[in-house]
Design a protein around this motif. Structure first.
Motif, PDB file in Angstrom:
ATOM      1  N   ASN A   1      54.843 -29.598   1.406  1.00 28.11           N
ATOM      2  CA  ASN A   1      53.955 -30.596   2.019  1.00 28.11           C
ATOM      3  C   ASN A   1      53.224 -31.408   0.949  1.00 28.11           C
ATOM      4  O   ASN A   1      53.163 -32.642   1.011  1.00 28.11           O
ATOM      5  CB  ASN A   1      52.940 -29.874   2.917  1.00 28.11           C
ATOM      6  N   ARG A   2      52.726 -30.698  -0.076  1.00 31.00           N
ATOM      7  CA  ARG A   2      51.978 -31.370  -1.145  1.00 31.00           C
ATOM      8  C   ARG A   2      52.882 -32.398  -1.843  1.00 31.00           C
ATOM      9  O   ARG A   2      52.484 -33.517  -2.133  1.00 31.00           O
ATOM     10  CB  ARG A   2      51.484 -30.315  -2.142  1.00 31.00           C
ATOM     11  N   GLU A   3      54.159 -32.043  -2.043  1.00 31.65           N
ATOM     12  CA  GLU A   3      55.080 -32.940  -2.754  1.00 31.65           C
ATOM     13  C   GLU A   3      55.451 -34.126  -1.876  1.00 31.65           C
ATOM     14  O   GLU A   3      55.486 -35.260  -2.333  1.00 31.65           O
ATOM     15  CB  GLU A   3      56.338 -32.144  -3.156  1.00 31.65           C
ATOM     16  N   ILE A   4      55.690 -33.861  -0.589  1.00 30.77           N
ATOM     17  CA  ILE A   4      56.090 -34.949   0.332  1.00 30.77           C
ATOM     18  C   ILE A   4      54.962 -35.971   0.458  1.00 30.77           C
ATOM     19  O   ILE A   4      55.195 -37.175   0.480  1.00 30.77           O
ATOM     20  CB  ILE A   4      56.461 -34.364   1.715  1.00 30.77           C
TER      21      ILE A   4
ATOM     22  N   ILE B   1      63.153 -39.690   4.272  1.00 31.74           N
ATOM     23  CA  ILE B   1      62.248 -39.288   3.186  1.00 31.74           C
ATOM     24  C   ILE B   1      61.717 -40.508   2.447  1.00 31.74           C
ATOM     25  O   ILE B   1      60.513 -40.656   2.246  1.00 31.74           O
ATOM     26  CB  ILE B   1      62.976 -38.381   2.175  1.00 31.74           C
ATOM     27  N   ASP B   2      62.653 -41.396   2.050  1.00 36.60           N
ATOM     28  CA  ASP B   2      62.259 -42.513   1.170  1.00 36.60           C
ATOM     29  C   ASP B   2      61.529 -43.623   1.902  1.00 36.60           C
ATOM     30  O   ASP B   2      61.051 -44.564   1.268  1.00 36.60           O
ATOM     31  CB  ASP B   2      63.512 -43.101   0.483  1.00 36.60           C
ATOM     32  N   VAL B   3      61.486 -43.532   3.242  1.00 36.67           N
ATOM     33  CA  VAL B   3      60.867 -44.638   3.989  1.00 36.67           C
ATOM     34  C   VAL B   3      59.590 -44.192   4.707  1.00 36.67           C
ATOM     35  O   VAL B   3      59.149 -44.821   5.680  1.00 36.67           O
ATOM     36  CB  VAL B   3      61.886 -45.247   4.978  1.00 36.67           C
ATOM     37  N   ASN B   4      59.025 -43.077   4.201  1.00 37.85           N
ATOM     38  CA  ASN B   4      57.714 -42.636   4.690  1.00 37.85           C
ATOM     39  C   ASN B   4      57.668 -42.402   6.200  1.00 37.85           C
ATOM     40  O   ASN B   4      56.688 -42.731   6.884  1.00 37.85           O
ATOM     41  CB  ASN B   4      56.642 -43.674   4.301  1.00 37.85           C
TER      42      ASN B   4
ATOM     43  N   GLY C   1      56.096 -41.076  -2.849  1.00 37.02           N
ATOM     44  CA  GLY C   1      56.262 -42.390  -3.473  1.00 37.02           C
ATOM     45  C   GLY C   1      55.955 -42.388  -4.960  1.00 37.02           C
ATOM     46  O   GLY C   1      56.578 -43.121  -5.719  1.00 37.02           O
ATOM     47  N   ILE C   2      55.042 -41.513  -5.383  1.00 34.38           N
ATOM     48  CA  ILE C   2      54.656 -41.543  -6.800  1.00 34.38           C
ATOM     49  C   ILE C   2      55.208 -40.336  -7.556  1.00 34.38           C
ATOM     50  O   ILE C   2      55.091 -40.252  -8.755  1.00 34.38           O
ATOM     51  CB  ILE C   2      53.113 -41.601  -6.955  1.00 34.38           C
ATOM     52  N   ALA C   3      55.767 -39.388  -6.858  1.00 33.38           N
ATOM     53  CA  ALA C   3      56.357 -38.225  -7.534  1.00 33.38           C
ATOM     54  C   ALA C   3      57.832 -38.524  -7.748  1.00 33.38           C
ATOM     55  O   ALA C   3      58.444 -39.264  -6.980  1.00 33.38           O
ATOM     56  CB  ALA C   3      56.196 -36.989  -6.653  1.00 33.38           C
TER      57      ALA C   3
END
Ligand SMILES: O=P(O)(O)OC[C@H]1O[C@](O)(COP(=O)(O)O)[C@@H](O)[C@@H]1O
Ligand SMILES: [Mg+2]
Ligand SMILES: [Mg+2]
Length: 334
Positions: free
Chosen positions: A37-40, A120-123, A44-46
């Motif tokens: 969860n923290r990574e998701i 994932i990549d589109v929030n 965008g910045i990780a």
């Protein structure tokens, strides 16, 4: 407010014979869910956006987040020592935890570490799905494929994590469906939805209509039925499709509705995987008072033959699943 950890222990006390292993296993899933969860939340910045360029056993190019989540859940489950082996969408074969503790554990876990990879990549919200069984091979012996190829009605627990506007963990151990919402400031899951049930009827249908022309005739007829104008039956229904099974399932569970991933001319068995997508969602749906079928029979009665086998999937409010099954039966193409 009661935390997930406290609730698991409280419920364990309902079973005097319980050894605490399942509770501890669920604790490992809770831990891995927090890490993912923290990574998701900072995707965008990780350096977690984009693909690995590697194809998995499904023939799909793995997203970096697929691998990250797979690694975090695998590590947490192995470290906890309550699991003798896992199977995952991202692993070709099952993995045996054959160290001393692993071998003597009685549970196997099947998982879809990251569900809704295309989002994932589109929030857009994504999830994790898990299914837990007791092994059938003897304790102390190496884990075998048959430990994983059990029909869904043998599950001892199942659940999902939804990483959305809020992060929730929803699970069942066969005593109802319970949802916990994560307080991001503390990283603690609190009970927010106890005994979740789905309405008998719904007005939402979730399907990738882009495949319409390739659907079986019965499914096409049902979609037309959903779109007909008839206020007496609250039609037309509303079309909602996020493209993440977990998210579409979660909305329909709360509001009533049906999620469908039928077979198509190009994918006669559909897309979704029986063991770590359809079986766990079917267990949850039935525990919530709904239904899950492959268009003809109960998903949880299917005897699996392969680790990554696919099945057509129809899941949701009782009356809606009954309706689409009836139309498929009535319009069977010879
Ligand atoms: O893009 P499509 O063909 O509609 O498929 C979407 C479906 O595929 C999935 O993404 C499959 O799951 P994964 O992302 O775990 O592979 C489901 O979550 C979703 O419901
Ligand atoms: Mg999936
Ligand atoms: Mg996945």
């Amino acid at each position: 407010m009661i935390t997930l950890g406290e609730y698991i222990i409280e419920k364990q006390n309902d079973f005097p014979e319980a050894s605490g292993e399942l509770s501890s296993l669920l604790g490992a899933i809770r831990l891995a869910a927090k890490v993912v969860n923290r990574e998701i939340n900072k995707a965008g910045i990780a350096d977690i956006i984009g693909t690995t360029g590697v194809e998995n056993v499904q023939g799909e190019v793995q997203q970096k987040m697929d691998l990250y989540a797979n690694d975090k859940f695998k590590t947490a489950l192995e470290a906890r020592g309550e699991v003798c082996g896992i199977a995952s969408e991202e692993e070709d074969e099952f993995i045996a935890f054959d160290d001393k503790r692993g071998c003597n554990s009685k549970y196997v876990v099947l998982m879809d570490p990251l569900d809704g990879s295309s989002n994932i990549d589109v929030n857009v919200s994504v999830g994790t799905i898990f299914s837990i069984y007791k092994r059938i091979s003897p304790l102390g012996a190496p884990v075998i494929l048959d430990d994983f190829l059990q029909p869904g009605d043998q599950q001892v627990a199942a659940g999902y994590v939804i990483y959305g506007s809020s992060t929730m963990l929803v699970y069942t151990t066969g005593n109802g469906v319970h949802g916990f919402t994560c307080d991001p400031s503390l990283g603690v899951f609190y009970l927010s939805h106890e005994n979740m049930t789905i309405p008998e009827d719904g007005q939402i249908y979730s399907v990738n209509e882009g495949n319409y022309l390739k659907f079986p005739l019965g499914v096409k007829k049902y979609l037309k039925y959903c779109q007909e104008i008839d206020s007496a039956t609250n039609r037309p229904y509303t079309s909602r499709y996020i493209g993440s099974l977990v998210s579409d399932f979660h909305r329909n569970l709360l509001k009533g509705g049906i999620y469908m991933y039928p077979s198509t001319a190009s994918a006669p068995k559909g897309k979704l995987r029986l063991l770590y997508e359809c079986n766990p969602m079917a267990f949850l749906m039935e525990q919530a008072g709904g239904k899950a079928s492959d268009g003809e029979k109960r998903i949880m009665e299917i005897v699996p033959t392969e680790l990554h086998q696919r099945v057509p999937f129809f899941c949701g409010s009782n009356n809606m699943v009954d309706d689409v099954q009836l139309m498929m039966k009535k319009h069977t193409e010879v």
